[in-house]
Design a protein around this motif. Structure first.
Motif, PDB file in Angstrom:
ATOM      1  N   SER A 106     -21.156   6.000 -10.027  1.00  0.00           N
ATOM      2  CA  SER A 106     -22.131   6.019  -8.930  1.00  0.00           C
ATOM      3  C   SER A 106     -21.715   5.056  -7.823  1.00  0.00           C
ATOM      4  O   SER A 106     -21.600   3.846  -8.050  1.00  0.00           O
ATOM      5  CB  SER A 106     -23.520   5.634  -9.454  1.00  0.00           C
ATOM      6  OG  SER A 106     -24.422   5.433  -8.384  1.00  0.00           O
ATOM      7  N   GLU A 107     -21.515   5.586  -6.638  1.00  0.00           N
ATOM      8  CA  GLU A 107     -21.156   4.746  -5.497  1.00  0.00           C
ATOM      9  C   GLU A 107     -22.328   3.841  -5.109  1.00  0.00           C
ATOM     10  O   GLU A 107     -22.138   2.691  -4.703  1.00  0.00           O
ATOM     11  CB  GLU A 107     -20.759   5.627  -4.310  1.00  0.00           C
ATOM     12  CG  GLU A 107     -20.156   4.869  -3.145  1.00  0.00           C
ATOM     13  CD  GLU A 107     -18.852   4.184  -3.508  1.00  0.00           C
ATOM     14  OE1 GLU A 107     -18.566   3.118  -2.907  1.00  0.00           O
ATOM     15  OE2 GLU A 107     -18.124   4.696  -4.380  1.00  0.00           O
ATOM     16  N   ILE A 108     -23.539   4.355  -5.237  1.00  0.00           N
ATOM     17  CA  ILE A 108     -24.727   3.556  -4.905  1.00  0.00           C
ATOM     18  C   ILE A 108     -24.843   2.361  -5.849  1.00  0.00           C
ATOM     19  O   ILE A 108     -25.136   1.233  -5.430  1.00  0.00           O
ATOM     20  CB  ILE A 108     -26.001   4.424  -4.981  1.00  0.00           C
ATOM     21  CG1 ILE A 108     -25.975   5.487  -3.882  1.00  0.00           C
ATOM     22  CG2 ILE A 108     -27.254   3.559  -4.863  1.00  0.00           C
ATOM     23  CD1 ILE A 108     -27.147   6.439  -3.920  1.00  0.00           C
ATOM     24  N   ALA A 109     -24.593   2.590  -7.138  1.00  0.00           N
ATOM     25  CA  ALA A 109     -24.662   1.502  -8.113  1.00  0.00           C
ATOM     26  C   ALA A 109     -23.615   0.432  -7.814  1.00  0.00           C
ATOM     27  O   ALA A 109     -23.890  -0.769  -7.899  1.00  0.00           O
ATOM     28  CB  ALA A 109     -24.472   2.051  -9.521  1.00  0.00           C
ATOM     29  N   LYS A 110     -22.415   0.860  -7.432  1.00  0.00           N
ATOM     30  CA  LYS A 110     -21.351  -0.097  -7.108  1.00  0.00           C
ATOM     31  C   LYS A 110     -21.739  -0.951  -5.901  1.00  0.00           C
ATOM     32  O   LYS A 110     -21.524  -2.166  -5.882  1.00  0.00           O
ATOM     33  CB  LYS A 110     -20.046   0.647  -6.821  1.00  0.00           C
ATOM     34  CG  LYS A 110     -19.431   1.321  -8.046  1.00  0.00           C
ATOM     35  CD  LYS A 110     -18.174   2.080  -7.660  1.00  0.00           C
ATOM     36  CE  LYS A 110     -17.572   2.811  -8.861  1.00  0.00           C
ATOM     37  NZ  LYS A 110     -16.371   3.595  -8.479  1.00  0.00           N
ATOM     38  N   ARG A 111     -22.314  -0.311  -4.895  1.00  0.00           N
ATOM     39  CA  ARG A 111     -22.727  -1.057  -3.704  1.00  0.00           C
ATOM     40  C   ARG A 111     -23.862  -2.026  -4.034  1.00  0.00           C
ATOM     41  O   ARG A 111     -23.911  -3.144  -3.503  1.00  0.00           O
ATOM     42  CB  ARG A 111     -23.177  -0.087  -2.613  1.00  0.00           C
ATOM     43  CG  ARG A 111     -22.048   0.738  -2.011  1.00  0.00           C
ATOM     44  CD  ARG A 111     -22.588   1.668  -0.942  1.00  0.00           C
ATOM     45  NE  ARG A 111     -21.543   2.506  -0.370  1.00  0.00           N
ATOM     46  CZ  ARG A 111     -21.761   3.433   0.551  1.00  0.00           C
ATOM     47  NH1 ARG A 111     -23.001   3.652   0.989  1.00  0.00           N
ATOM     48  NH2 ARG A 111     -20.764   4.154   1.025  1.00  0.00           N
ATOM     49  N   THR A 112     -24.763  -1.604  -4.908  1.00  0.00           N
ATOM     50  CA  THR A 112     -25.872  -2.478  -5.301  1.00  0.00           C
ATOM     51  C   THR A 112     -25.362  -3.718  -6.017  1.00  0.00           C
ATOM     52  O   THR A 112     -25.798  -4.846  -5.737  1.00  0.00           O
ATOM     53  CB  THR A 112     -26.859  -1.714  -6.206  1.00  0.00           C
ATOM     54  OG1 THR A 112     -27.366  -0.576  -5.502  1.00  0.00           O
ATOM     55  CG2 THR A 112     -28.018  -2.614  -6.620  1.00  0.00           C
TER      56      THR A 112
END
Length: 357
Positions: A106-112
């Motif tokens: 998940s790209e969103i999880a990485k950014r978070t």
């Protein structure tokens, strides 16, 4: 012919307007887009409002305090205490989920996760730069000393805060009444002025009220909005009254802040008196005293975050603080500023655009 009514609260078309129209407009604020006003000490000019100038001159020494450190006069009750071992955060997240399948996919999880890691680093830097302030006498008590010194210092602080509150309350009572009176003054003679006063007396013209004056402070056309209600005040008078309403709002807001500081003082006094009465203190007592003292030190050292050089300020922030009886924290102000910057880059779409998207 009929009397000529100016733009006011309720002319309701009963009187001819000077432009030939017959429908009056309600007193209103043109916009709320003013981003900066400047609070300067009053000059020596006589604007025909001697009491206003006296109030502003009397309040001038407080300008720095109310626009900078709210309780600067009580700052002497604080001291910089040494940091305890391990007091600073580590600067790293206390967990690692980077290898979890849900994160790797998940790209969103990485950014978070990346944002959280940066937040922890920034928080440590902020703590390193911040002074570790405490109420005088508390450090000696926590190190095993008597609570008497801390009790004396907090008692003196209570006296100082009560004096600040009393001065602000006295200023508010006098200044607010003078503001409303001076805002509605008519210093002219002649038929037009008499007609205007009669219309206002009969309820067909508005008188400026406090909330409207605050609204005009936020307007880019504040002077025009003001003269729409009272056309007999000039530019210089309006500017001096803008300064007065600003100081009123700042000092009323400080009353609320002072009350919070007094409340924390009483909490700390209660904790210290409990230890003095029992003659002993355990680890829990020390923790509670330090927490209360740290909270009190934070209140006493609070600064306004939207003031530049203790002179210019954002009137929208002041109105928000005044309405909600609070003082904006730096993080809150910066978050709003970030939202505003992003809206300028990518404006919010119109409703129609959203519906057709």
């Amino acid at each position: 012919g009929r009397l000529a009514a100016r733009d006011g609260f309720s002319s309701r078309g009963l009187f001819d307007r000077r432009d030939g129209q017959t429908s009056g407009k309600c007193a209103e604020v043109s916009d709320y887009s003013c981003v900066e006003r400047i609070l300067r000490p009053p000059g020596v000019e006589d604007f025909g409002l001697p009491t206003v100038l006296r109030l502003l001159r009397d309040a001038a020494p407080e300008h720095r305090a109310v626009l900078g450190k709210l309780l600067d006069s009580a700052a002497g009750a604080l001291e910089e205490a040494p940091r305890a071992d391990g007091a600073l955060p580590g600067g790293k997240l206390g967990f690692d989920v980077s290898k979890h399948p849900e994160v790797r996919g998940s790209e969103i999880a990485k950014r978070t996760i990346a944002r959280l890691e940066q937040d922890v680093v920034d928080f440590r830097k902020m703590k390193e730069l911040a002074k570790n302030l405490e109420v005088r006498g508390v450090q000696a008590f926590v190190n095993g000393g008597s609570p008497d010194a801390a009790l004396k210092e907090v008692g003196n602080l209570v006296t100082m805060l009560q004096e600040v509150k009393a001065a602000d309350s006295k200023f508010e009572a006098e200044a607010k009444a003078e503001l409303i009176s001076s805002a509605n003054v008519v210093r002219r003679e002649g038929r037009d002025a008499i007609a205007y006063l009669l219309l206002r007396k009969s309820g067909h013209e508005a008188a400026l009220w406090f909330e409207l004056i605050v609204g005009t402070l936020l307007s880019t056309k504040g002077a025009e909005d003001w003269r729409r209600v009272n056309p007999y005040v000039n530019e210089a008078q309006i500017e001096s009254l803008f300064a007065l309403v600003t100081v009123i709002m700042l000092r009323v807001n400080r009353i609320g802040h002072t009350n919070r500081a007094l409340g924390e003082c009483h909490t700390l006094l209660s904790l210290l008196n409990k230890v003095k009465k029992t003659g002993k203190a355990d680890e829990k007592d020390y923790i509670l005293v330090r927490q209360s003292a740290a909270s009190l030190a934070g209140l006493v050292s609070t600064e306004r975050v939207y003031s530049k050089n203790n002179e210019s300020f954002d009137p929208r922030c002041l109105a928000f603080e005044f309405a909600w009886d609070m003082v904006l924290r730096k993080g809150q102000y910066e978050l709003v500023e970030e939202f505003m910057r992003k809206m300028e880059i990518a404006p919010v779409p119109e409703v129609g655009e959203v519906m057709h998207a």
